[in-house]
Design an enzyme around this catalytic site. Structure first.
Site, PDB file in Angstrom:
ATOM      1  N   ARG A   1      21.808 -52.477  45.170  1.00  0.00           N
ATOM      2  CA  ARG A   1      21.341 -51.121  44.939  1.00  0.00           C
ATOM      3  C   ARG A   1      20.371 -51.144  43.758  1.00  0.00           C
ATOM      4  O   ARG A   1      20.455 -51.984  42.868  1.00  0.00           O
ATOM      5  CB  ARG A   1      22.523 -50.198  44.619  1.00  0.00           C
ATOM      6  CG  ARG A   1      22.146 -48.736  44.474  1.00  0.00           C
ATOM      7  CD  ARG A   1      23.313 -47.924  43.930  1.00  0.00           C
ATOM      8  NE  ARG A   1      22.960 -46.505  43.823  1.00  0.00           N
ATOM      9  CZ  ARG A   1      23.683 -45.603  43.174  1.00  0.00           C
ATOM     10  NH1 ARG A   1      24.801 -45.964  42.568  1.00  0.00           N
ATOM     11  NH2 ARG A   1      23.297 -44.338  43.135  1.00  0.00           N
ATOM     12  N   HIS A   2      19.461 -50.189  43.751  1.00  0.00           N
ATOM     13  CA  HIS A   2      18.501 -50.052  42.656  1.00  0.00           C
ATOM     14  C   HIS A   2      19.179 -49.704  41.330  1.00  0.00           C
ATOM     15  O   HIS A   2      20.351 -49.289  41.292  1.00  0.00           O
ATOM     16  CB  HIS A   2      17.473 -48.968  43.003  1.00  0.00           C
ATOM     17  CG  HIS A   2      18.105 -47.620  43.228  1.00  0.00           C
ATOM     18  ND1 HIS A   2      18.507 -46.796  42.200  1.00  0.00           N
ATOM     19  CD2 HIS A   2      18.425 -46.966  44.371  1.00  0.00           C
ATOM     20  CE1 HIS A   2      19.029 -45.698  42.695  1.00  0.00           C
ATOM     21  NE2 HIS A   2      18.997 -45.762  44.021  1.00  0.00           N
ATOM     22  N   GLY A   3      18.427 -49.825  40.247  1.00  0.00           N
ATOM     23  CA  GLY A   3      18.908 -49.427  38.925  1.00  0.00           C
ATOM     24  C   GLY A   3      18.984 -47.903  38.792  1.00  0.00           C
ATOM     25  O   GLY A   3      18.546 -47.146  39.667  1.00  0.00           O
TER      26      GLY A   3
ATOM     27  N   ASN B   1      20.469 -39.952  39.129  1.00  0.00           N
ATOM     28  CA  ASN B   1      21.824 -40.509  39.176  1.00  0.00           C
ATOM     29  C   ASN B   1      22.677 -39.880  38.083  1.00  0.00           C
ATOM     30  O   ASN B   1      23.828 -39.496  38.320  1.00  0.00           O
ATOM     31  CB  ASN B   1      21.814 -42.013  38.978  1.00  0.00           C
ATOM     32  CG  ASN B   1      21.265 -42.783  40.161  1.00  0.00           C
ATOM     33  OD1 ASN B   1      20.665 -43.833  40.000  1.00  0.00           O
ATOM     34  ND2 ASN B   1      21.454 -42.290  41.368  1.00  0.00           N
TER      35      ASN B   1
ATOM     36  N   GLY C   1      18.073 -39.283  48.320  1.00  0.00           N
ATOM     37  CA  GLY C   1      17.539 -39.482  49.659  1.00  0.00           C
ATOM     38  C   GLY C   1      16.163 -40.124  49.654  1.00  0.00           C
ATOM     39  O   GLY C   1      15.943 -41.150  49.020  1.00  0.00           O
TER      40      GLY C   1
ATOM     41  N   GLU D   1      16.894 -44.891  51.533  1.00  0.00           N
ATOM     42  CA  GLU D   1      18.141 -44.139  51.578  1.00  0.00           C
ATOM     43  C   GLU D   1      18.111 -43.205  52.789  1.00  0.00           C
ATOM     44  O   GLU D   1      17.043 -42.892  53.331  1.00  0.00           O
ATOM     45  CB  GLU D   1      18.296 -43.328  50.274  1.00  0.00           C
ATOM     46  CG  GLU D   1      19.553 -42.492  50.171  1.00  0.00           C
ATOM     47  CD  GLU D   1      20.826 -43.312  50.193  1.00  0.00           C
ATOM     48  OE1 GLU D   1      21.211 -43.723  51.310  1.00  0.00           O
ATOM     49  OE2 GLU D   1      21.422 -43.532  49.126  1.00  0.00           O
TER      50      GLU D   1
END
Length: 199
Positions: free
Chosen positions: A11-13, A18, A25, A85
């Site tokens: 997964r991305h940072g 977040n 999305g 996503e």
């Protein structure tokens, strides 16, 4: 000769959305300072893992994370919207609390269970879970045809959870913290999920 291939899903940072518990999305958000450091830490952790190629979502938060993993490697980085996503439709940009208020807590909770459950589930105007899993599988099938040995997949939390859990028979949960790393081992037609490798 048996076909054996390792896919390293991450997964991305972290992004500011977040931190705000907003549904991202297809919205193209940036990594924040913490997210950039997380990506560097992931790249360091993966330094000894041999890779033939990196496939990445074309959204910035995943692409920038992939670019850190790419550093020092003489391999190709391939961008594709197939690794984006899930499109959350009307829920994009909303906080989780707002989503629960508008669509109901039970509806939100269905999105948190394993990917083989509720394949037709989607927010109004959005994409179904099953559809997002199908497009990721298209990338996996392409890599299998190309007979790579080790492939990195830079993507998103919902994709990590839904796609990987669709290959798990039990109810084991998929932890999707930022820059989590999983290995999907494909041998012939058998899929095995390991991880997170960096918890």
């Amino acid at each position: 000769m048996r076909l054996s291939l390792n896919f390293y899903f991450f997964r991305h940072g972290q992004t500011d959305w977040n931190l705000e518990f907003r549904c991202q999305g297809h919205t193209d958000t940036d990594l924040n300072e913490t997210g950039r450091k997380q990506a560097e830490t992931l790249a360091s952790f993966m330094k000894e893992i041999p890779l033939d190629v990196i496939y990445s979502s074309d959204l910035k938060r995943a692409l920038w994370t992939a670019q850190d993993v790419l550093q020092g490697r003489d391999i190709e980085l391939i961008e594709t919207p197939k690794l984006r996503e899930c499109d959350f439709g009307e829920a994009e940009g909303m906080r989780v609390s707002e989503i629960k208020d508008k669509f109901g807590e039970d509806f939100w909770n269905m999105f948190q269970v394993n990917g083989h459950s509720f394949p037709d589930l989607s927010f109004p105007g959005g994409e179904s879970r099953g559809s997002s899993i199908k497009r990721v599988q298209e990338v996996i099938d392409l890599c299998l045809r190309k007979k790579y040995k080790n492939v990195a997949i830079s993507t998103h939390g919902g994709i990590v959870r839904n796609y990987l859990s669709s290959h798990i028979d039990d109810d084991r949960s998929i932890d999707i913290f930022n820059c989590c790393l999983y290995r999907l081992k494909v041998e012939e037609n058998q899929y095995a999920v390991e991880g997170p490798l960096n918890k």
